[in-house]
Design a protein around this motif. Structure first.
Motif, short mmCIF file in Angstrom:
data_model
loop_
_atom_site.label_atom_id
_atom_site.label_comp_id
_atom_site.label_asym_id
_atom_site.label_seq_id
_atom_site.Cartn_x
_atom_site.Cartn_y
_atom_site.Cartn_z
N ALA A 153 0.71 -1.22 -0.12
CA ALA A 153 -0.13 -0.02 0.24
C ALA A 153 0.91 1.21 -0.03
O ALA A 153 0.14 2.15 -0.29
N ILE A 154 1.96 1.15 0.37
CA ILE A 154 3.05 2.39 0.39
C ILE A 154 4.05 2.40 -0.54
O ILE A 154 4.21 3.34 -1.47
N ARG A 155 5.06 1.19 -0.71
CA ARG A 155 6.03 1.00 -1.86
C ARG A 155 6.85 2.11 -1.96
O ARG A 155 6.88 2.81 -3.19
N SER A 156 7.38 2.52 -0.89
CA SER A 156 8.31 3.80 -0.86
C SER A 156 9.44 3.29 -0.90
O SER A 156 10.20 2.91 0.18
N PHE A 157 10.41 3.50 -1.96
CA PHE A 157 11.80 3.50 -1.96
C PHE A 157 12.50 4.53 -1.95
O PHE A 157 13.91 4.46 -1.82
N HIS A 158 12.00 5.60 -2.13
CA HIS A 158 12.78 6.78 -2.06
C HIS A 158 13.29 7.08 -0.73
O HIS A 158 12.80 7.06 0.41
N GLY A 159 14.86 7.51 -0.62
CA GLY A 159 15.39 7.40 0.65
C GLY A 159 15.71 6.58 1.48
O GLY A 159 15.78 6.65 2.83
N ALA A 160 15.39 5.23 1.05
CA ALA A 160 15.31 3.91 1.64
C ALA A 160 16.87 3.50 2.29
O ALA A 160 17.88 3.99 1.53
N LYS A 161 16.63 3.18 3.42
CA LYS A 161 18.11 2.49 4.19
C LYS A 161 17.78 0.96 4.42
O LYS A 161 16.91 0.60 5.08
N MET A 162 18.56 0.22 3.68
CA MET A 162 18.14 -1.19 3.78
C MET A 162 19.62 -1.89 4.17
O MET A 162 20.85 -1.33 3.95
N SER A 163 19.27 -3.09 4.97
CA SER A 163 20.51 -3.90 5.28
C SER A 163 21.27 -4.49 4.00
O SER A 163 20.62 -4.81 3.06
N LEU A 164 22.56 -4.32 4.01
CA LEU A 164 23.53 -4.96 3.02
C LEU A 164 23.34 -6.36 2.75
O LEU A 164 23.50 -6.97 1.80
N ALA A 165 22.71 -7.10 3.54
CA ALA A 165 22.45 -8.66 3.59
C ALA A 165 21.46 -8.74 2.68
O ALA A 165 21.09 -9.92 2.28
N TRP A 166 20.71 -7.70 2.20
CA TRP A 166 19.62 -7.98 0.82
C TRP A 166 20.46 -7.97 -0.30
O TRP A 166 19.79 -8.52 -1.30
N PHE A 167 21.50 -7.48 -0.46
CA PHE A 167 22.35 -7.49 -1.51
C PHE A 167 23.30 -8.54 -1.85
O PHE A 167 23.43 -9.39 -1.08
N THR A 168 23.77 -8.71 -3.23
CA THR A 168 24.89 -9.76 -3.47
C THR A 168 26.12 -9.12 -2.82
O THR A 168 26.73 -8.05 -3.37
N LEU A 169 26.94 -9.81 -1.81
CA LEU A 169 27.80 -9.25 -1.10
C LEU A 169 29.05 -9.34 -1.75
O LEU A 169 30.11 -8.71 -1.58
#
Length: 607
Positions: free
Chosen positions: A108-124
Motif C-alpha cells: 500500500a506504500i511502496r516507498s523506496f525513495h530515501g530507503a536505508k536497507m541492510s546490505l544483507a539483502w544485496f549480493t555481497l
C-alpha cells in the motif's frame, strides 16, 4: 591457482563511523555491525537448537494464522521448525532507519525513495572480493605456452573439421548413463549462477584475463536473487500483513491448456491438475495479450532458454518461498528474507557439492579437492577458462534427443522442449508443466525415469532441430573448440601434466571412433593427438577410461577444484560456517540434502 603475475586490486574499505567498533563481513570492515552478526554465524551456529522449542500445536496455530501451505508432512514441518536457530539480530535491534524502510515497503506504500536497507539483502561478493569480475587461467603460462595449439588458419580448419564430425547426426548410440537427466539442467542452472562471458571473440587470440565475468564467481544464487528486493523489487512479493521481512518471489501463471505436470502418488494421468502458477513471472499486457513479450522476469535470462531449465528456475523460486513460510511458522524474530536467502543458498551449495559434483566428478575427487584446496577468504580469483570454456562444457553431451516430460507428453523432442519456452506458447501452457519426478529420484512413481546420456564426444542429434537455428550442432561444437584455441587453453595432455596424472594415449583418444574422425585427429602431423583440445580431451577421457558416467581425472579435477575454490574463498559459503554446516531442511536422509529433497520441499513434485 596460477596466473600471470599482477598486483591484486585493493578493495576500498568502508569508512567506520566514530565510536563504532570494527566488524568484518566476508573479510572487510562493515559500518553495519548488525550485518556482521547476521552473516557470520558467530552468535548462533547453523543447526543450533532454539532456546524454547515450539510444540506441534503452536506450529499448527502459526500455519493456520498465516494461511501457510506446507509441502511436507506435519511431523517433518515440526522437526524443521525446531531446527531453526533463534535470530542473531532481532527486527527490534535493527537500526531505526532500516526498520522504518521495511515498514514502507508494504504494497500500500511502496516507498523506496530515501530507503536505508541492510546490505544483507544485496549480493555481497562484489563489495568484498578482489579480482572477482574477470576470467583467468588455472594453468601456468609455461604450461600453456608449451602445450597449446597455435592460433593458425591450419589449426582453425582442423578444429572445424573435428567439430563437424562431433556433430554428425545419429552417432549417439551409447547407452544412457546412471545419472538422472535432471542433472543436465541442474548443471546449466549452476553455470548461469557463476559465469557469463559476453565479449570474448572466436577469430582472434585473446588473453582470458581481459574478459569480464558478468556473474559473481560464487554459488550465491545471484541468478535467482538478482540485486535483491531493494534494487529489483519487481522480482518479489512484499507482505501486506504478517512479518514485514517475509519477502517472497513472484511466480508466473500458466495458460489453461488442460491438466499437466506432476500426477503425484496417483501414478497415472488421473492425478494431474490444470496448473495455474507453474511458470516464472513474465512481462504481460492483459489489454493486448497478442503483443505481450512474455520476457521472463528473472535474474538471468538464460534460465528461460528451454522449458526444463525454466521450470527448474521456477522450482528454485518456490524453494525460497517455502523456506520463508518455514521461518514464519517458526516465529523467527529476525530478518526473514536474509535468513531465508542464507538457508536457501547453503542448502543449494550443499546439494551442488554432495549431490551434483559427487555424481559428475566422483566422491574421491571432490573429497580430495575439499581437503587440499585452501584459499584464504576473499583471496584473488579469476574464473578459469580451463573450467568455463572446456571442462564444464561436458553437459552438452548429456542432452537427450527425447524426454518423458509428463503423462501428457511422454516423448517430447528437444525441439519441443525449446519450442514451448517461446512465443506463441507462453506463458507456459498448463499441460506442458514438467513432472520433475521423471528427472530426479524423488520416490514419486512415474513410468519413465529419464537418464542423462553418457558423457562423450558426441552431441544429441535432436539439437539440429531446435527452432530458429540451422546447423546448430556443428556451430556449437565448432565454437567450443575455436574459443579454446582463441583463449590459448593448454592441451588435455598439458593439464594432465599440471595435475601430475598420466595422460591418455593416442589409442585411448581414438578408441571406438569412426574412421573419418580418426583421420581428422591424425591430420596435420597428428597435432590434435599430440596437443588435444582440452574440451575434446575431457569428453574422451570421460567416455573411454571412465565409461561416460562421470568425468575423468583431468576433467574431474578442473571442475571439483574450481567449485571448492569458489566456496572456500567466499566467507559466507556453507564451507565457512562456524562449527560446520549440517542441512536442517526436511530430507529423505537426515543430515544431508539433495536436489530431489529441494524439489520435494519446493512443492513441485505433487500436483
Amino acid at each position: 591457482m596460477a596466473s600471470k603475475s599482477r598486483a591484486p586490486s585493493k578493495t576500498p574499505r568502508a569508512a567506520k563511523p566514530k565510536g563504532v567498533p570494527a566488524f568484518t563481513v566476508n573479510g572487510i570492515e562493515s559500518p553495519q555491525p548488525f550485518l556482521a552478526v547476521q552473516l557470520s554465524d558467530s552468535a548462533t551456529p547453523s543447526g543450533a537448537a532454539r532456546k524454547a522449542a515450539m510444540s506441534p500445536e503452536e506450529v499448527s496455530a502459526r500455519v493456520r494464522e498465516f494461511n501457510l501451505k506446507p509441502t511436507v508432512s506435519e511431523e517433518q514441518l515440526y522437526e524443521a521448525v525446531n531446527r531453526i536457530s533463534d535470530a542473531a539480530v532481532s527486527i527490534a535491534e535493527l537500526p531505526e532507519d532500516i526498520r522504518e524502510t521495511i515498514a514502507t515497503l508494504k504494497p500500500a506504500i511502496r516507498s523506496f525513495h530515501g530507503a536505508k536497507m541492510s546490505l544483507a539483502w544485496f549480493t555481497l561478493l562484489p563489495l568484498a572480493s578482489p579480482c572477482a569480475d574477470k576470467f583467468g587461467y588455472m594453468s601456468s603460462w609455461l604450461t600453456r605456452a608449451a602445450t597449446r595449439l597455435q592460433f593458425t588458419p591450419a589449426n582453425q580448419a582442423l578444429l572445424d573439421t573435428l567439430g563437424d564430425l562431433m556433430a554428425d547426426p545419429g552417432r549417439e548410440t551409447s547407452p544412457d548413463s546412471v545419472n538422472p537427466a535432471g542433472f543436465t539442467y541442474v548443471g546449466q542452472f549452476i553455470d548461469h549462477d557463476i559465469t557469463l562471458d559476453v565479449s570474448s571473440p572466436l577469430d582472434a587470440e585473446t588473453d582470458a584475463e581481459t574478459i569480464h565475468n558478468m556473474r559473481t564467481p560464487a554459488l550465491d544464487l545471484d541468478s535467482l536473487y538478482g540485486d535483491g528486493p531493494a534494487l529489483q523489487p519487481f522480482f518479489y512479493v512484499f507482505p501486506s500483513s504478517g512479518p514485514s521481512t517475509a519477502i517472497k518471489f513472484e511466480l508466473g501463471t500458466n495458460r489453461n491448456a488442460g491438466p499437466g505436470g506432476p500426477a503425484g502418488n496417483a501414478g497415472d494421468e488421473s492425478g494431474m491438475q490444470v496448473q495455474t502458477d507453474f511458470d516464472v513471472p513474465r512481462v504481460h499486457n492483459p489489454l493486448n495479450p497478442g503483443a505481450s513479450s512474455n520476457t521472463a522476469i528473472i535474474g538471468d535470462p538464460r534460465n528461460d532458454e528451454n522449458l526444463i531449465v525454466a521450470q527448474f528456475h521456477h522450482a528454485m523460486l518456490r524453494f525460497h518461498n517455502q523456506v520463508v513460510d518455514l521461518l514464519v511458522a517458526a516465529n523467527f524474530g529476525g530478518d526473514i528474507f536474509t535468513e531465508a536467502k542464507r538457508l536457501v543458498t547453503h542448502h543449494y551449495q550443499w546439494a551442488v557439492v554432495y549431490d551434483f559434483l559427487t555424481r559428475i566428478c566422483g566422491s574421491a575427487t571432490v573429497t580430495n579437492a575439499i581437503n587440499t584446496v585452501n584459499p584464504p577468504i576473499n583471496s584473488p580469483f579469476r574464473m578459469p577458462v580451463e573450467f568455463a570454456v572446456a571442462a564444464y562444457r561436458f553437459g552438452h553431451s548429456m542432452v537427450r534427443d527425447n524426454y518423458w516430460l509428463s503423462f501428457r507428453f511422454r516423448n517430447a523432442t528437444m525441439a519441443q522442449v525449446f519450442k514451448f519456452a517461446r512465443n506463441p506458447n507462453l506463458p507456459v501452457l498448463s499441460n506442458w508443466v514438467v513432472d520433475f519426478n521423471a528427472f530426479f529420484d524423488t520416490g514419486v512413481p512415474v513410468p519413465v525415469n529419464n537418464k542423462a546420456r553418457r558423457i562423450d564426444s558426441v552431441l544429441a542429434s535432436e539439437l539440429e532441430n531446435l527452432p530458429g537455428f540451422t546447423g546448430i550442432m556443428k556451430v556449437l561444437a565448432r565454437r567450443n573448440l575455436q574459443r579454446g584455441l582463441a583463449l590459448g587453453l593448454p592441451s588435455g595432455q598439458g593439464m594432465a601434466k599440471h595435475f601430475r596424472v598420466q595422460p591418455m594415449t593416442s589409442a585411448q583418444l581414438t578408441q571406438g571412433l569412426p574412421a573419418n574422425e580418426i583421420a581428422a585427429l591424425n591430420a596435420g602431423g597428428q597435432v590434435l593427438l599430440k596437443k588435444t583440445p582440452l574440451w575434446y580431451y575431457v569428453l574422451r577421457e570421460a567416455a573411454v577410461p571412465g565409461g561416460g558416467d562421470r568425468l575423468g581425472p583431468v576433467g574431474g579435477r578442473i571442475v571439483a577444484r574450481t567449485f571448492v575454490r569458489m566456496l572456500k574463498r567466499d566467507g559466507n559459503s556453507f564451507l565457512n560456517v562456524n562449527g560446520g554446516f549440517t542441512p536442517i531442511l526436511p530430507s529423505k536422509v537426515s543430515g544431508t540434502f539433495t536436489f530431489a529433497d529441494l524439489l520435494i520441499f519446493a512443492g513441485v513434485t505433487q500436483p
